[in-house]
Design a protein around this motif. Sequence first.
Motif, PDB file in Angstrom:
ATOM      1  N   GLU A 106      62.551  24.517  42.310  1.00 28.59           N
ATOM      2  CA  GLU A 106      63.306  24.217  43.531  1.00 28.59           C
ATOM      3  C   GLU A 106      62.422  24.522  44.736  1.00 28.59           C
ATOM      4  O   GLU A 106      61.608  25.452  44.707  1.00 28.59           O
ATOM      5  CB  GLU A 106      64.565  25.068  43.596  1.00 28.59           C
ATOM      6  N   LEU A 107      62.604  23.755  45.807  1.00 30.88           N
ATOM      7  CA  LEU A 107      61.770  23.883  46.992  1.00 30.88           C
ATOM      8  C   LEU A 107      61.779  25.310  47.548  1.00 30.88           C
ATOM      9  O   LEU A 107      60.723  25.851  47.885  1.00 30.88           O
ATOM     10  CB  LEU A 107      62.225  22.889  48.073  1.00 30.88           C
ATOM     11  N   ALA A 108      62.932  25.948  47.647  1.00 31.27           N
ATOM     12  CA  ALA A 108      63.016  27.298  48.221  1.00 31.27           C
ATOM     13  C   ALA A 108      62.198  28.299  47.400  1.00 31.27           C
ATOM     14  O   ALA A 108      61.503  29.151  47.959  1.00 31.27           O
ATOM     15  CB  ALA A 108      64.466  27.754  48.315  1.00 31.27           C
ATOM     16  N   LEU A 109      62.254  28.196  46.082  1.00 30.60           N
ATOM     17  CA  LEU A 109      61.480  29.093  45.231  1.00 30.60           C
ATOM     18  C   LEU A 109      59.990  28.781  45.338  1.00 30.60           C
ATOM     19  O   LEU A 109      59.156  29.690  45.409  1.00 30.60           O
ATOM     20  CB  LEU A 109      61.953  28.987  43.781  1.00 30.60           C
ATOM     21  N   ALA A 110      59.646  27.501  45.398  1.00 34.43           N
ATOM     22  CA  ALA A 110      58.244  27.116  45.576  1.00 34.43           C
ATOM     23  C   ALA A 110      57.704  27.661  46.893  1.00 34.43           C
ATOM     24  O   ALA A 110      56.582  28.177  46.950  1.00 34.43           O
ATOM     25  CB  ALA A 110      58.108  25.600  45.521  1.00 34.43           C
ATOM     26  N   GLU A 111      58.484  27.576  47.951  1.00 35.58           N
ATOM     27  CA  GLU A 111      58.063  28.101  49.250  1.00 35.58           C
ATOM     28  C   GLU A 111      57.848  29.608  49.188  1.00 35.58           C
ATOM     29  O   GLU A 111      56.909  30.143  49.792  1.00 35.58           O
ATOM     30  CB  GLU A 111      59.081  27.744  50.330  1.00 35.58           C
ATOM     31  N   GLN A 112      58.715  30.313  48.473  1.00 38.96           N
ATOM     32  CA  GLN A 112      58.566  31.764  48.332  1.00 38.96           C
ATOM     33  C   GLN A 112      57.263  32.101  47.593  1.00 38.96           C
ATOM     34  O   GLN A 112      56.537  33.015  47.989  1.00 38.96           O
ATOM     35  CB  GLN A 112      59.774  32.323  47.572  1.00 38.96           C
ATOM     36  N   ILE A 113      56.955  31.369  46.549  1.00 35.38           N
ATOM     37  CA  ILE A 113      55.719  31.599  45.799  1.00 35.38           C
ATOM     38  C   ILE A 113      54.502  31.294  46.664  1.00 35.38           C
ATOM     39  O   ILE A 113      53.526  32.060  46.681  1.00 35.38           O
ATOM     40  CB  ILE A 113      55.716  30.772  44.498  1.00 35.38           C
ATOM     41  N   VAL A 114      54.559  30.202  47.414  1.00 35.54           N
ATOM     42  CA  VAL A 114      53.438  29.831  48.288  1.00 35.54           C
ATOM     43  C   VAL A 114      53.213  30.905  49.346  1.00 35.54           C
ATOM     44  O   VAL A 114      52.070  31.289  49.623  1.00 35.54           O
ATOM     45  CB  VAL A 114      53.675  28.443  48.918  1.00 35.54           C
ATOM     46  N   GLU A 115      54.277  31.427  49.937  1.00 42.66           N
ATOM     47  CA  GLU A 115      54.123  32.475  50.957  1.00 42.66           C
ATOM     48  C   GLU A 115      53.500  33.732  50.358  1.00 42.66           C
ATOM     49  O   GLU A 115      52.616  34.350  50.953  1.00 42.66           O
ATOM     50  CB  GLU A 115      55.459  32.797  51.616  1.00 42.66           C
ATOM     51  N   ARG A 116      53.947  34.124  49.173  1.00 44.09           N
ATOM     52  CA  ARG A 116      53.340  35.289  48.504  1.00 44.09           C
ATOM     53  C   ARG A 116      51.878  35.022  48.179  1.00 44.09           C
ATOM     54  O   ARG A 116      51.029  35.899  48.337  1.00 44.09           O
ATOM     55  CB  ARG A 116      54.103  35.646  47.233  1.00 44.09           C
ATOM     56  N   ALA A 117      51.592  33.827  47.697  1.00 46.09           N
ATOM     57  CA  ALA A 117      50.210  33.472  47.364  1.00 46.09           C
ATOM     58  C   ALA A 117      49.323  33.540  48.606  1.00 46.09           C
ATOM     59  O   ALA A 117      48.176  34.001  48.536  1.00 46.09           O
ATOM     60  CB  ALA A 117      50.155  32.080  46.747  1.00 46.09           C
ATOM     61  N   HIS A 118      49.856  33.112  49.735  1.00 42.23           N
ATOM     62  CA  HIS A 118      49.087  33.130  50.982  1.00 42.23           C
ATOM     63  C   HIS A 118      48.764  34.570  51.413  1.00 42.23           C
ATOM     64  O   HIS A 118      47.774  34.804  52.089  1.00 42.23           O
ATOM     65  CB  HIS A 118      49.867  32.388  52.071  1.00 42.23           C
ATOM     66  N   GLN A 119      49.576  35.512  51.001  1.00 41.48           N
ATOM     67  CA  GLN A 119      49.317  36.910  51.330  1.00 41.48           C
ATOM     68  C   GLN A 119      48.266  37.537  50.422  1.00 41.48           C
ATOM     69  O   GLN A 119      47.585  38.480  50.815  1.00 41.48           O
ATOM     70  CB  GLN A 119      50.615  37.734  51.253  1.00 41.48           C
ATOM     71  N   ILE A 120      48.104  37.000  49.196  1.00 41.04           N
ATOM     72  CA  ILE A 120      47.175  37.635  48.253  1.00 41.04           C
ATOM     73  C   ILE A 120      45.894  36.846  48.006  1.00 41.04           C
ATOM     74  O   ILE A 120      44.918  37.404  47.512  1.00 41.04           O
ATOM     75  CB  ILE A 120      47.866  37.942  46.903  1.00 41.04           C
ATOM     76  N   CYS A 121      45.854  35.573  48.346  1.00 37.13           N
ATOM     77  CA  CYS A 121      44.669  34.756  48.119  1.00 37.13           C
ATOM     78  C   CYS A 121      43.512  35.244  49.003  1.00 37.13           C
ATOM     79  O   CYS A 121      43.668  35.366  50.221  1.00 37.13           O
ATOM     80  CB  CYS A 121      44.971  33.294  48.438  1.00 37.13           C
ATOM     81  N   PRO A 122      42.349  35.535  48.421  1.00 39.27           N
ATOM     82  CA  PRO A 122      41.216  36.003  49.236  1.00 39.27           C
ATOM     83  C   PRO A 122      40.800  35.024  50.337  1.00 39.27           C
ATOM     84  O   PRO A 122      40.428  35.451  51.431  1.00 39.27           O
ATOM     85  CB  PRO A 122      40.094  36.184  48.209  1.00 39.27           C
ATOM     86  N   TYR A 123      40.872  33.720  50.076  1.00 38.13           N
ATOM     87  CA  TYR A 123      40.532  32.745  51.113  1.00 38.13           C
ATOM     88  C   TYR A 123      41.540  32.814  52.253  1.00 38.13           C
ATOM     89  O   TYR A 123      41.172  32.726  53.426  1.00 38.13           O
ATOM     90  CB  TYR A 123      40.499  31.321  50.542  1.00 38.13           C
ATOM     91  N   SER A 124      42.814  32.955  51.923  1.00 42.21           N
ATOM     92  CA  SER A 124      43.835  33.071  52.959  1.00 42.21           C
ATOM     93  C   SER A 124      43.619  34.330  53.779  1.00 42.21           C
ATOM     94  O   SER A 124      43.778  34.320  55.007  1.00 42.21           O
ATOM     95  CB  SER A 124      45.232  33.101  52.327  1.00 42.21           C
ATOM     96  N   LYS A 125      43.248  35.412  53.109  1.00 42.08           N
ATOM     97  CA  LYS A 125      43.013  36.669  53.827  1.00 42.08           C
ATOM     98  C   LYS A 125      41.848  36.542  54.801  1.00 42.08           C
ATOM     99  O   LYS A 125      41.931  37.011  55.936  1.00 42.08           O
ATOM    100  CB  LYS A 125      42.728  37.794  52.832  1.00 42.08           C
ATOM    101  N   VAL A 126      40.768  35.913  54.370  1.00 40.82           N
ATOM    102  CA  VAL A 126      39.586  35.833  55.224  1.00 40.82           C
ATOM    103  C   VAL A 126      39.795  34.887  56.408  1.00 40.82           C
ATOM    104  O   VAL A 126      39.165  35.055  57.454  1.00 40.82           O
ATOM    105  CB  VAL A 126      38.328  35.450  54.409  1.00 40.82           C
ATOM    106  N   THR A 127      40.702  33.926  56.273  1.00 34.95           N
ATOM    107  CA  THR A 127      40.950  32.993  57.378  1.00 34.95           C
ATOM    108  C   THR A 127      42.063  33.452  58.307  1.00 34.95           C
ATOM    109  O   THR A 127      42.162  32.968  59.432  1.00 34.95           O
ATOM    110  CB  THR A 127      41.306  31.593  56.837  1.00 34.95           C
ATOM    111  N   ARG A 128      42.900  34.386  57.841  1.00 35.96           N
ATOM    112  CA  ARG A 128      44.070  34.811  58.619  1.00 35.96           C
ATOM    113  C   ARG A 128      43.656  35.290  60.016  1.00 35.96           C
ATOM    114  O   ARG A 128      42.854  36.185  60.167  1.00 35.96           O
ATOM    115  CB  ARG A 128      44.823  35.910  57.879  1.00 35.96           C
ATOM    116  N   GLY A 129      44.216  34.648  61.017  1.00 35.80           N
ATOM    117  CA  GLY A 129      43.929  35.016  62.397  1.00 35.80           C
ATOM    118  C   GLY A 129      42.626  34.442  62.919  1.00 35.80           C
ATOM    119  O   GLY A 129      42.306  34.626  64.085  1.00 35.80           O
ATOM    120  N   ASN A 130      41.885  33.731  62.067  1.00 35.96           N
ATOM    121  CA  ASN A 130      40.603  33.188  62.471  1.00 35.96           C
ATOM    122  C   ASN A 130      40.607  31.681  62.663  1.00 35.96           C
ATOM    123  O   ASN A 130      39.818  31.151  63.429  1.00 35.96           O
ATOM    124  CB  ASN A 130      39.515  33.543  61.444  1.00 35.96           C
ATOM    125  N   ILE A 131      41.477  30.990  61.915  1.00 32.73           N
ATOM    126  CA  ILE A 131      41.589  29.539  62.060  1.00 32.73           C
ATOM    127  C   ILE A 131      43.066  29.167  61.984  1.00 32.73           C
ATOM    128  O   ILE A 131      43.883  29.924  61.455  1.00 32.73           O
ATOM    129  CB  ILE A 131      40.783  28.761  60.994  1.00 32.73           C
TER     130      ILE A 131
END
Length: 138
Positions: A106-131
Amino acid sequence: MADTAKRLYTAHVHTAGGREGRAQSSDGRLDLKLSRPGSAGDGTNPEQLFAAGWSACFEGAMERAARTLHLALPEPPRIDAEIGLNQDSDGFHLSARLTIAVPGLELALAEQIVERAHQICPYSKVTRGNIDVVLVVV
């Protein structure tokens, strides 16, 4: 890197010739001709490499995020990564858009997983606040 961090892997790549050169890894698994973005050159460019690396890493982060919710992804996610090379009065900068499909959820569950992934993905971490980063779950 924090004193308590354990290094899991180090990539070694030698690049010569910049955006019109060649990139080769020390283990020989990567050997790429490089070309400028949008040029008629027959190589890839750093933005494409970044998009490939981030989307692959992000999928792994999604699998980990799903496990934290005691779920298994029913099918592998599909991620379309766009890395923009932009120029303004401050010079060049990158932007990103990840369009993510999570078949079988379901879209809501997929969105929750994507948001969590964005918090733990090393690429997301290195770009956070930079781009500028846009995540779209479809």
